[in-house]
Design an enzyme around this catalytic site. Structure first.
Site, PDB file in Angstrom:
ATOM      1  N   LYS A  52      90.746  28.935  23.319  1.00 27.95           N
ATOM      2  CA  LYS A  52      91.692  28.610  22.245  1.00 27.95           C
ATOM      3  C   LYS A  52      91.723  29.736  21.213  1.00 27.95           C
ATOM      4  O   LYS A  52      92.780  30.146  20.748  1.00 27.95           O
ATOM      5  CB  LYS A  52      91.313  27.263  21.589  1.00 27.95           C
ATOM      6  CG  LYS A  52      91.635  26.091  22.511  1.00 27.95           C
ATOM      7  CD  LYS A  52      91.023  24.783  22.081  1.00 27.95           C
ATOM      8  CE  LYS A  52      91.288  23.735  23.161  1.00 27.95           C
ATOM      9  NZ  LYS A  52      90.636  22.447  22.923  1.00 27.95           N
ATOM     10  N   GLN A  96      86.909  19.788  18.688  1.00 30.15           N
ATOM     11  CA  GLN A  96      86.735  19.792  20.149  1.00 30.15           C
ATOM     12  C   GLN A  96      86.023  18.508  20.596  1.00 30.15           C
ATOM     13  O   GLN A  96      84.953  18.176  20.091  1.00 30.15           O
ATOM     14  CB  GLN A  96      85.932  21.040  20.559  1.00 30.15           C
ATOM     15  CG  GLN A  96      85.774  21.215  22.053  1.00 30.15           C
ATOM     16  CD  GLN A  96      87.102  21.426  22.778  1.00 30.15           C
ATOM     17  OE1 GLN A  96      87.977  22.148  22.331  1.00 30.15           O
ATOM     18  NE2 GLN A  96      87.260  20.770  23.916  1.00 30.15           N
ATOM     19  N   ASP A 119      96.338  18.625  17.823  1.00 29.24           N
ATOM     20  CA  ASP A 119      96.039  18.027  19.133  1.00 29.24           C
ATOM     21  C   ASP A 119      96.947  16.823  19.413  1.00 29.24           C
ATOM     22  O   ASP A 119      97.044  16.373  20.553  1.00 29.24           O
ATOM     23  CB  ASP A 119      94.567  17.553  19.172  1.00 29.24           C
ATOM     24  CG  ASP A 119      93.681  18.494  19.967  1.00 29.24           C
ATOM     25  OD1 ASP A 119      94.220  19.238  20.818  1.00 29.24           O
ATOM     26  OD2 ASP A 119      92.456  18.486  19.744  1.00 29.24           O
TER      27      ASP A 119
END
Ligand code: NDP
Length: 278
Positions: A52, A96, A119
């Site tokens: 990422k 995460q 997200d």
């Protein structure tokens, strides 16, 4: 022989488009920054986080990295998220997952401001998606829609079967396909006559997390097959939820693992970050 849908190539196209948008934002004096929080040192998570950050570098946006110890109290994580929510120079916040077992994952997701929820996991983002309002969309299903569209695959009016009903893949996938006017069935572990159901699909999306479960008995001849799975087979080799060798000869198009859906997830995360900056 089936067409292989190249997620690497399509994700690169998207990243190159984003690079230009980032450049244009910079010319207007606007910088884009993603904050990435990792709790603990799970090796798979570390690989995802690294990829990422590399993606951010590629398109020219900043990334702030927070590596927190496994045993950090939940309150400290929530306090950090609160701070990042307030910071004007941070556009997107990513925690995460999975988090260590002492943490309440839902509470952490809810703590992220919906305006920075790149997200797309916050209940407000999910709700907006359900009723067709603007908001961040979960990256993997959004990436699959891009894969289909950019490969010229028609969704409207088609029988779409999503195998798997998780909150991050299966459910938002079903809603996005519906938004594209597909006729959608979501199948899961309690579905009866599963092979019969999946064999109706013009577009079959496999998101079960079971190595090579989907063999040709699950697939209609000429179907488009999208494999979301990231698993290890008996030889510890990376594989999808679809038995590629078995299915490829009977379908019209298929995504490989690796190099299919995976790269699209990161491209759409970057897309969301840039969108969050306006
Ligand atoms: P989950 O484990 O959260 O969900 C799996 C789903 O599959 C559940 O809905 C479950 O049904 C269903 N299922 C499990 N076994 C069967 C079965 N035998 N028959 C029918 N349905 C079954 O997984 P995720 O959605 O998070 O992930 C799915 C896969 O995609 C994993 O391999 C994961 O690693 C991968 N993944 C890949 C990403 C990428 O970027 N490429 C991103 C996210 C995930 P039930 O609800 O009834 O239990």
């Amino acid at each position: 022989m089936a067409r292989i849908i190249d997620g690497k190539k399509i994700s690169l196209q998207i990243k190159d488009e984003l690079k230009e948008r980032v450049q244009a934002l910079k010319e207007k004096g606007r910088e884009v920054t993603l904050a990435v929080i990792q709790v603990g040192e799970d090796p798979a998570s570390s690989v995802y986080v690294r990829n990422k950050k590399k993606g951010c570098e590629y398109i020219g946006i900043g990334s702030l990295s927070y590596e927190l110890p496994e045993d950090i109290p939940m309150q400290e994580l929530l306090a950090l998220i609160g701070e990042l929510n307030e910071r004007e120079d941070v556009n997107g916040i990513l925690v995460q997952l999975p988090l260590p077992s002492h943490m309440d994952e839902d509470a952490v997701i809810r703590a992220i401001s919906p305006q920075k929820d790149v997200d797309g996991f916050h209940p407000q983002s999910v709700g907006a998606l359900c009723i067709g309002q603007p908001g961040f969309v979960s990256c993997t299903p959004a990436g699959i829609i891009q894969l289909l569209k950019r490969s010229g695959i028609e969704i409207a009016g088609k029988e779409c079967v999503v195998l798997g009903r998780s909150n991050i893949v299966g459910k938002p996938m079903g809603i996005l396909l519906l938004r594209e006017n597909g006729t959608v069935t979501i199948a899961h572990s309690k579905t009866e006559n599963l092979k019969e159901v999946t064999s109706r699909a013009d577009i079959l999306i496999a998101a079960v997390g079971k190595p090579k479960m989907v063999t040709r008995e699950y697939v209609k001849e000429g179907a488009v097959v999208i494999d979301v799975g990231i698993n290890r087979d008996g030889d510890n080799k990376l594989c999808g939820d679809v038995d590629f060798e078995d299915v490829e000869p009977v379908c019209s198009a298929i995504t490989p693992v690796p190099g299919g859906v995976g790269p699209m997830t990161i491209a759409m995360l970057l897309y969301n970050c840039v969108a969050s900056a306006g």
